[in-house]
Design an enzyme around this catalytic site. Structure first.
Site: not given
Ligand code: DX5
Ligand code: ZN
Length: 214
Positions: A7, A30, A32, A34, A63, A65, A136, A174
C-alpha cells in the site's frame, strides 16, 4: 501462490515514483483512495492514479473508500487502474452491481470490500461478478493500525463460498498485515495480502515482501 500488494499509503508521497519502484518484486500496487466522507481521511484521487500509472508494470489495485463510487469507477479505470474494489457499505446493492458492470465494461478487474462490522453474507449478492473480494482487517481510513484477528471466521467463510461458487475470485486482506499476521491470514484462506507499514518501514523491502508470502 500468495500475492503481495504494497500500500502506497505508507510511501513517501513526495517520492511516489521511487517508492513504487522499490516494491517491484511485489504482485500489485495497492492505492488507497479516501474521500473524507466514507472514511474520516482524504488521500489521493484520479490524477495521482494517472500520474503513477507509467511508473510501474505492476497492476494497480485501487481500493475506493468513497461514497457512491458508481460516480467515479470509470474514471479510475481510464486513469490506469487494473483492479477496482468498492465497498458494499458505500451504496445500494443495485449501484454496487452497476459498479462491477462499469469496471468490467472498461476491461478491468472488479471487486467488493467489506468493513470489519459487515457480515460475510454481504458479499453473496456480488460473488459471481467479482474478480476479487477484499476483507478489511482494520477499520478503513488509516494505515498502521493493529490487525483484527477476530475477522478470521469471516475470511474462512468467504474462502469457502469462493471455492464453491467462483474459484477464480481472489481473496484479499488489508490492514495490520506483518510477518506474523501474514501467516494467520494465509491459513484462513487469503491469497492477496495488502501491506503498508510492514513493507515501507522495512530496511530490506524485497526481503520483507518475500517474507510476507508466508
Ligand atoms: C486502510 C487502508 C490500508 C492501509 C494498510 O484504510 O485500506 O490499505 O494502507 O496499512 P497497514 O498495512 O499499515 O495496516
Ligand atoms: Zn486499502
Amino acid at each position: 501462490m500468495i500475492k503481495i500488494s504494497p500500500s502506497i499509503l505508507a510511501a513517501d508521497f513526495a517520492n511516489l515514483e521511487r517508492d513504487i519502484r522499490r516494491v517491484s518484486s511485489a504482485d500489485y500496487v495497492h492505492v488507497d483512495v479516501m474521500d473524507g466522507l466514507f472514511v474520516p481521511n482524504i488521500t489521493i484521487g484520479i490524477p495521482v492514479v494517472k500520474a503513477i500509472r507509467p511508473t510501474t508494470d505492476l497492476p494497480l489495485d485501487v481500493h475506493l473508500m468513497i461514497e457512491r463510487p458508481v460516480r467515479y469507477v470509470e474514471q479510475f479505470c481510464d486513469a490506469g487502474a487494473d483492479i477496482v474494489t468498492v465497498h458494499v457499505e458505500a451504496d445500494t446493492q443495485e449501484n454496487t452491481l452497476r459498479c462491477l458492470e462499469l469496471i468490467h465494461g472498461k476491461g478491468k478487474r472488479a471487486g467488493v470490500v467489506v468493513k470489519p462490522k459487515t457480515p460475510a453474507q454481504a458479499v453473496l449478492p456480488f460473488l459471481s461478478q467479482c474478480d476479487m473480494i477484499l476483507v478489511m482487517t482494520v477499520e478503513p481510513g488509516f494505515g498502521g493500525q493493529s490487525f483484527m484477528a477476530d475477522m478470521m471466521p469471516k475470511l474462512r467463510q468467504i474462502r469457502a463460498w469462493i471455492d464453491a461458487k467462483n474459484p477464480a475470485c481472489e481473496l484479499e486482506v488489508d490492514g495490520g498485515i506483518d510477518p506474523v499476521t501474514c501467516k494467520t491470514v494465509i491459513e484462513n484462506g487469503a491469497n492477496v495480502l495488502v501491506a503498508g507499514s510492514a513493507v515501507y518501514k522495512s530496511d530490506d523491502i524485497p526481503g520483507r515482501i518475500a517474507q510476507l508470502r508466508g
